[in-house]
Design a protein around this motif. Structure first.
Motif, PDB file in Angstrom:
ATOM      1  N   LEU A   1      -0.371  15.111 -47.584  1.00 50.70           N
ATOM      2  CA  LEU A   1       0.038  15.847 -47.826  1.00 50.70           C
ATOM      3  C   LEU A   1       1.828  15.487 -48.357  1.00 50.70           C
ATOM      4  CD1 LEU A   1       0.270  16.997 -43.859  1.00 50.70           C
ATOM      5  CD2 LEU A   1      -0.358  18.085 -45.433  1.00 50.70           C
ATOM      6  N   PRO A   2       2.371  16.063 -48.851  1.00 47.70           N
ATOM      7  CA  PRO A   2       3.914  15.869 -49.205  1.00 47.70           C
ATOM      8  C   PRO A   2       4.875  14.573 -48.458  1.00 47.70           C
ATOM      9  CG  PRO A   2       3.733  18.201 -49.662  1.00 47.70           C
ATOM     10  CD  PRO A   2       2.622  17.390 -48.987  1.00 47.70           C
ATOM     11  N   SER A   3       5.092  14.295 -48.837  1.00 47.17           N
ATOM     12  CA  SER A   3       5.571  12.952 -48.269  1.00 47.17           C
ATOM     13  C   SER A   3       6.755  13.937 -47.218  1.00 47.17           C
ATOM     14  CB  SER A   3       6.651  11.599 -48.619  1.00 47.17           C
ATOM     15  OG  SER A   3       7.725  12.822 -49.313  1.00 47.17           O
ATOM     16  N   ARG A   4       7.510  14.534 -47.366  1.00 52.88           N
ATOM     17  CA  ARG A   4       8.843  15.272 -46.672  1.00 52.88           C
ATOM     18  C   ARG A   4       7.992  16.408 -46.182  1.00 52.88           C
ATOM     19  NH1 ARG A   4      11.334  19.992 -50.285  1.00 52.88           N
ATOM     20  NH2 ARG A   4       9.400  21.250 -51.005  1.00 52.88           N
ATOM     21  N   VAL A   5       6.660  16.870 -45.926  1.00 48.27           N
ATOM     22  CA  VAL A   5       6.346  17.920 -44.682  1.00 48.27           C
ATOM     23  C   VAL A   5       5.241  16.865 -43.930  1.00 48.27           C
ATOM     24  CG1 VAL A   5       3.733  18.789 -44.488  1.00 48.27           C
ATOM     25  CG2 VAL A   5       5.134  19.292 -46.732  1.00 48.27           C
ATOM     26  N   ARG A   6       5.270  15.458 -44.210  1.00 45.03           N
ATOM     27  CA  ARG A   6       4.898  14.535 -43.530  1.00 45.03           C
ATOM     28  C   ARG A   6       5.827  13.871 -42.529  1.00 45.03           C
ATOM     29  NH1 ARG A   6       1.876  12.120 -47.944  1.00 45.03           N
ATOM     30  NH2 ARG A   6       3.596   9.943 -47.597  1.00 45.03           N
ATOM     31  N   LEU A   7       6.784  13.582 -42.817  1.00 45.92           N
ATOM     32  CA  LEU A   7       8.327  13.276 -42.031  1.00 45.92           C
ATOM     33  C   LEU A   7       8.367  14.710 -41.041  1.00 45.92           C
ATOM     34  CD1 LEU A   7      10.795  11.665 -45.062  1.00 45.92           C
ATOM     35  CD2 LEU A   7       9.487  10.464 -43.177  1.00 45.92           C
ATOM     36  N   LEU A   8       8.279  15.679 -41.493  1.00 41.87           N
ATOM     37  CA  LEU A   8       8.991  17.223 -40.595  1.00 41.87           C
ATOM     38  C   LEU A   8       7.919  16.850 -39.357  1.00 41.87           C
ATOM     39  CD1 LEU A   8       9.945  19.642 -40.243  1.00 41.87           C
ATOM     40  CD2 LEU A   8       8.495  20.483 -41.285  1.00 41.87           C
ATOM     41  N   ILE A   9       7.005  16.655 -40.008  1.00 43.24           N
ATOM     42  CA  ILE A   9       5.874  16.450 -38.266  1.00 43.24           C
ATOM     43  C   ILE A   9       5.922  15.283 -37.885  1.00 43.24           C
ATOM     44  CG2 ILE A   9       2.956  16.480 -37.805  1.00 43.24           C
ATOM     45  CD1 ILE A   9       2.238  17.380 -41.187  1.00 43.24           C
ATOM     46  N   LEU A  10       6.090  14.070 -38.915  1.00 44.05           N
ATOM     47  CA  LEU A  10       6.654  13.428 -37.037  1.00 44.05           C
ATOM     48  C   LEU A  10       7.332  13.254 -36.770  1.00 44.05           C
ATOM     49  CD1 LEU A  10       6.061  10.198 -36.767  1.00 44.05           C
ATOM     50  CD2 LEU A  10       7.788   9.371 -38.763  1.00 44.05           C
ATOM     51  N   ALA A  11       8.841  14.143 -37.126  1.00 38.59           N
ATOM     52  CA  ALA A  11       9.880  14.496 -36.436  1.00 38.59           C
ATOM     53  C   ALA A  11       9.910  15.788 -35.335  1.00 38.59           C
ATOM     54  CB  ALA A  11      11.121  15.326 -37.893  1.00 38.59           C
ATOM     55  N   ILE A  12       9.183  16.574 -35.474  1.00 36.35           N
ATOM     56  CA  ILE A  12       8.734  17.612 -34.496  1.00 36.35           C
ATOM     57  C   ILE A  12       7.563  16.877 -33.698  1.00 36.35           C
ATOM     58  CG2 ILE A  12       7.323  19.175 -34.331  1.00 36.35           C
ATOM     59  CD1 ILE A  12       7.975  20.654 -37.071  1.00 36.35           C
ATOM     60  N   GLY A  13       6.667  15.967 -34.027  1.00 36.62           N
ATOM     61  CA  GLY A  13       5.419  15.351 -32.799  1.00 36.62           C
ATOM     62  C   GLY A  13       6.681  14.864 -31.791  1.00 36.62           C
ATOM     63  N   THR A  14       7.836  13.685 -32.668  1.00 36.91           N
ATOM     64  CA  THR A  14       8.729  13.115 -31.727  1.00 36.91           C
ATOM     65  C   THR A  14       9.640  14.289 -30.881  1.00 36.91           C
ATOM     66  OG1 THR A  14       9.028  11.851 -33.269  1.00 36.91           O
ATOM     67  CG2 THR A  14      10.365  11.961 -32.219  1.00 36.91           C
TER      68      THR A  14
ATOM     69  N   SER B   1       9.385  29.601 -37.592  1.00 30.21           N
ATOM     70  CA  SER B   1      10.868  28.466 -38.507  1.00 30.21           C
ATOM     71  C   SER B   1       9.702  27.158 -38.708  1.00 30.21           C
ATOM     72  CB  SER B   1      11.783  28.463 -37.824  1.00 30.21           C
ATOM     73  OG  SER B   1      12.591  29.884 -37.763  1.00 30.21           O
ATOM     74  N   ALA B   2       9.065  26.699 -37.590  1.00 35.98           N
ATOM     75  CA  ALA B   2       8.452  25.467 -37.685  1.00 35.98           C
ATOM     76  C   ALA B   2       7.297  25.731 -38.632  1.00 35.98           C
ATOM     77  CB  ALA B   2       8.424  24.431 -36.942  1.00 35.98           C
ATOM     78  N   THR B   3       6.172  26.656 -38.230  1.00 31.39           N
ATOM     79  CA  THR B   3       5.842  27.473 -38.832  1.00 31.39           C
ATOM     80  C   THR B   3       5.261  27.415 -40.111  1.00 31.39           C
ATOM     81  OG1 THR B   3       4.332  27.595 -37.003  1.00 31.39           O
ATOM     82  CG2 THR B   3       2.856  28.146 -38.660  1.00 31.39           C
ATOM     83  N   ALA B   4       6.709  27.849 -40.878  1.00 31.84           N
ATOM     84  CA  ALA B   4       6.833  28.849 -42.692  1.00 31.84           C
ATOM     85  C   ALA B   4       6.836  27.624 -43.159  1.00 31.84           C
ATOM     86  CB  ALA B   4       8.053  29.727 -42.146  1.00 31.84           C
ATOM     87  N   LEU B   5       7.910  26.643 -42.232  1.00 34.58           N
ATOM     88  CA  LEU B   5       8.433  25.419 -43.064  1.00 34.58           C
ATOM     89  C   LEU B   5       7.487  24.856 -44.073  1.00 34.58           C
ATOM     90  CD1 LEU B   5      11.302  23.657 -44.259  1.00 34.58           C
ATOM     91  CD2 LEU B   5      10.971  22.720 -41.858  1.00 34.58           C
ATOM     92  N   VAL B   6       6.409  24.592 -43.010  1.00 33.97           N
ATOM     93  CA  VAL B   6       5.703  23.553 -42.915  1.00 33.97           C
ATOM     94  C   VAL B   6       4.746  23.619 -43.966  1.00 33.97           C
ATOM     95  CG1 VAL B   6       3.625  21.988 -42.300  1.00 33.97           C
ATOM     96  CG2 VAL B   6       4.997  21.855 -41.218  1.00 33.97           C
ATOM     97  N   ILE B   7       4.181  25.023 -44.263  1.00 28.62           N
ATOM     98  CA  ILE B   7       3.619  26.284 -45.382  1.00 28.62           C
ATOM     99  C   ILE B   7       4.320  26.719 -46.624  1.00 28.62           C
ATOM    100  CG2 ILE B   7       2.805  28.728 -45.274  1.00 28.62           C
ATOM    101  CD1 ILE B   7       1.820  28.140 -42.804  1.00 28.62           C
ATOM    102  N   SER B   8       5.949  26.665 -46.276  1.00 30.12           N
ATOM    103  CA  SER B   8       6.109  26.141 -47.746  1.00 30.12           C
ATOM    104  C   SER B   8       6.461  25.233 -48.106  1.00 30.12           C
ATOM    105  CB  SER B   8       7.879  26.724 -47.063  1.00 30.12           C
ATOM    106  OG  SER B   8       8.620  25.673 -47.022  1.00 30.12           O
ATOM    107  N   TRP B   9       6.613  23.684 -47.593  1.00 30.20           N
ATOM    108  CA  TRP B   9       6.142  22.994 -48.470  1.00 30.20           C
ATOM    109  C   TRP B   9       5.074  22.521 -48.608  1.00 30.20           C
ATOM    110  CZ3 TRP B   9      10.125  19.014 -44.899  1.00 30.20           C
ATOM    111  CH2 TRP B   9      11.743  19.837 -44.767  1.00 30.20           C
ATOM    112  N   VAL B  10       4.519  22.816 -47.910  1.00 31.38           N
ATOM    113  CA  VAL B  10       2.800  23.011 -48.259  1.00 31.38           C
ATOM    114  C   VAL B  10       2.900  23.221 -49.618  1.00 31.38           C
ATOM    115  CG1 VAL B  10       0.566  22.919 -47.478  1.00 31.38           C
ATOM    116  CG2 VAL B  10       1.883  21.985 -46.576  1.00 31.38           C
TER     117      VAL B  10
END
Length: 740
Positions: A4-17, A164-173
């Protein structure tokens, strides 16, 4: 995760936190649960887990949006646990139920761990936002309609966070704009949310007012689920038909990389696949097209010389390729491959085969188009680059096409003749005309060009017929034959001249021989000697004429041989002058030469022939009482010989042409000086063959000076002059040296 792109990994990490913090915030309340809280948690978690087991999928690129009935359970739990005078542990029950129920449901569906973690975290964040908003509105009991509005507000915030969270992840992927991912499925998402909100409020009211009627809520839940599924299926079918139509349209244009990118993107959507690729074999070249790249490799073959396109289908981790062979089994042209985790159904297989057939038809159409375009281009290049003029006329005589050769021949540009008739543009006269095969005709036409010059073209006209066989126009091929006709006239003049020259020398020979045979002439020794001298002179002239003709033939055949060596130009010119003096005893010839020898690199015989031709030329075309002046000059690396006469001179227009073979000036013809027009041509060719050059300086009425240069080996710096008035002379090696 690593792909996954690095910004997607960071987004998933932020939402997980954020999800973990939401759950940690509720932990103190969880430790104070009562038995009722535990049963409520279990019921809600079970309902959410069951809802997660039966999602409705809405594909978006390589990702899938899942719609389920869990929002209804969330809404019911929100109203029941927080409305009215809730116990402090209510929000923690809902939060824990959402987290555990989602985790269990998605784990049972064997979702990838990264997606489970992302979904659980964003759901925890979203439900926490809804709990905070709903709790801050000071709600009453579940039966109060005001509470329903508050629940809608809280769940709207929850919906906004999830979408928003789902659309943001898909758009970045996918690398697409956020709005292009969020907006297209927004309407079905909103409708789904409204339905689930209504069902959740209805469940909460039923539980509050008539708890025993809660099992009856399974009916509207089942009906809603069926309606959602039918609705989404209809949307998918409409999208599939639209994508299928667009896929077909994308193959109508040029099959370049952009066209294949568009087509493969649509194929992926139509086939609900994670990727799509197209492999095309053209001879030894294999091209592998994906949505954003192209790879070209050299094809290999098996022992029988066959090439299998399936061997070039790339491998994708965790995805099985589903393929459709393009072309027949005996001659496959390529493969259309889609990659997805589940096998194709019968209808999917038929759809993939149809798409493969469309690709084959498009490849065939493009091949035919390229062949036709190549043929048109080749014909256009032939017409544009041919030396013959080609143009077409409509049935009314207007010009439809005009190639570059016609512009060159006539001097008229294409944009100035299109749509106009021939006689409107060019002043012309038909010289001759003849039919060809009964349908076409050939004409020789005299053109008067805009610059006043005359030109002769030979045209061949052939009819153009329409599909019904009616005459629809003409195609005309034109060739400039001005030089050809001039050459024909020159040839005719040459034949006439040579015939005249032969008769001129044969007539006295024949007369003297007849006189001697008849014995009617004077029989003294002096008379016979005079007869023999005349016969010898005429025979020598015939021999020289024949030698000139043979030498011209050797030039054309490339058979001229030279023996280059050092030659004393002073001595060579002096010898040739003595020969001319013996022929013309009354002719004055002045010679100007440098002190000492002037050595040149040349063939002595050929150089003497050139000097003799020019001397004979000067003697023949100037009055007998005038002088001929011969000058030798050493100039650096070359020696220059100039022979000047005091004749009538040559017109400037004839300066270049006098060196052409068979050419004789108008003055030479008028004065009937004889000659076949070969002397100057031969002299110039010999000089050029020895590395020199020849030129003419002449003014009408002031005589002519013919000069030539040859490479010098040594030259003197001072000059002396020789003057002679009456010394005998003989003709040079060619009696026809003058071409005028």
């Amino acid at each position: 995760m690593s792909r996954l792109p690095s910004r997607v990994r960071l987004l998933i990490l932020a939402i997980g936190t954020a999800g973990a913090l939401s759950l940690a915030w509720r932990l103190p309340q969880i430790t104070h649960w009562s038995g009722a809280d535990t049963w409520g948690f279990a019921a809600l978690a079970a309902g959410i887990a069951v809802g997660e087991l039966f999602p409705l999928a809405l594909r978006r690129g390589t990702e899938i949006l899942y719609l389920s009935l869990t929002d209804a359970v969330w809404t019911a739990g929100l109203v029941l646990l927080i409305a009215g005078l809730p116990r402090p542990e209510g929000p923690s029950v809902l939060t824990a139920a959402v987290g555990v129920g989602t985790l269990v449901g998605q784990a049972l569906r064997r979702r990838p761990p990264i997606k489970i973690a992302f979904n659980v975290s964003q759901y925890l964040c979203a439900i926490t936002v809804a709990e905070i908003i709903f709790g801050a509105l000071h709600t009453a009991s579940a039966s109060d309609p005001t509470v329903w509005g508050y629940a809608a507000t809280a769940m709207a915030a929850c919906f906004a966070v999830n979408a928003s969270a789902t659309a943001l992840v898909i758009s970045w992927v996918e690398g697409e704009p956020f709005t292009s991912v969020l907006l297209p499925p927004l309407m079905p998402n909103v409708m789904h949310w409204v339905g689930n909100l209504s069902l959740g409020v209805l469940i909460a009211v039923t539980w509050t007012e008539v708890p025993s009627a809660v099992p009856l809520m399974l009916v509207p839940l089942a009906v809603s689920y069926s309606a959602y599924r039918a609705w989404l299926r209809g949307m998918e079918e409409r999208d599939a038909l639209r994508n299928l139509y667009e896929a077909g349209r994308s193959l109508l244009g040029p099959l370049d990389q952009a066209g294949f990118d568009r087509f493969l993107s649509l194929v992926r959507k139509v086939m609900t696949a994670q990727a799509a690729e197209l492999i095309i074999i053209e001879g030894q070249k294999v091209t592998i097209h994906s949505e954003s790249s192209k790879l070209v490799i050299t094809a290999s073959s098996d022992g029988n010389g066959n090439r299998s396109p399936q061997a070039y289908v790339p491998v994708h981790d965790g995805l099985a390729p589903q393929i459709a062979v393009i072309g027949g089994p005996e001659n496959p042209e390529g493969v259309l491959a889609v990659y997805r985790s589940d096998p194709l159904t019968a209808s999917d297989r038929s759809l993939l085969e149809t798409l493969g057939s469309q690709v084959r038809a498009s490849l065939l159409n493009q091949r035919l188009y390229m062949e036709a375009a190549e043929q048109r281009t080749r014909r256009g290049d032939m017409i544009a680059n041919t030396s013959d003029g080609i143009f077409t006329e409509a049935s009314d005589g207007s010009i439809l096409s005009w190639n570059p050769a016609m512009e060159r021949i006539t001097g008229l540009a294409a944009n100035g003749v299109m749509g106009r008739a021939w006689d409107q543009m060019i002043e012309s006269k038909i010289i001759s005309s003849s039919s060809i095969d009964g349908s076409g005709r050939m004409e020789d036409i005299l053109l008067l060009r805009t610059d006043g010059s005359e030109q002769v073209i030979r045209t061949t006209r052939s009819p153009i017929t329409d599909p019904q066989g009616d005459r629809d126009g003409e195609v005309v091929v034109a060739r400039d034959v001005t030089m050809q006709r001039a050459a024909e006239r020159t040839k005719a003049d040459f034949i006439a001249t040579v015939s005249h020259e032969l008769r001129t020398h044969l007539t006295p020979l024949k007369g003297l021989i007849g006189t001697l045979l008849a014995g009617v002439g004077e029989d003294s020794t002096e008379a016979r000697r005079e007869y023999y001298e005349i016969m010898k002179r005429q025979a020598s002239r015939l021999e020289r004429l024949i030698l000139d003709l043979l030498q011209v033939s050797s030039f054309d055949a490339g058979g001229l041989s030279l023996d280059i060596g050092p030659v004393d130009l002073n001595a060579l010119v002096s010898e040739r002058i003595e020969e001319v003096r013996s022929e013309h005893p009354d002719r004055r010839i002045d010679l100007h030469v440098p002190e000492g020898p002037l050595i040149i690199a040349a063939d002595a015989f050929r150089a003497g022939q050139v000097v003799g031709n020019l001397l004979s030329n000067a003697a023949k075309h100037s009055p007998a009482e005038t002088a001929i002046e011969v000058t030798l000059v050493g100039s650096g690396r070359e020696a220059v010989v100039s022979i000047r006469d005091e004749g009538e001179g040559i017109n400037p227009a004839d300066h270049e042409r006098v060196f052409e073979r068979f050419y004789r000036t108008v003055q030479a013809k008028a004065r009937q000086t004889g000659g076949a027009g070969l002397g100057l041509y031969i002299a110039k060719r010999l000089v050029e063959a020895m590395g020199g050059r020849m030129w003419l300086s002449s003014t009408p009425g002031e005589g002519s000076t013919f000069s030539f240069s040859l490479p010098a080996v040594g030259a003197a710096a001072s000059y002396r002059s020789h003057h002679s008035v009456t010394r005998p002379a003989v003709a040079s090696s060619s009696a026809d040296a003058r071409n005028r």
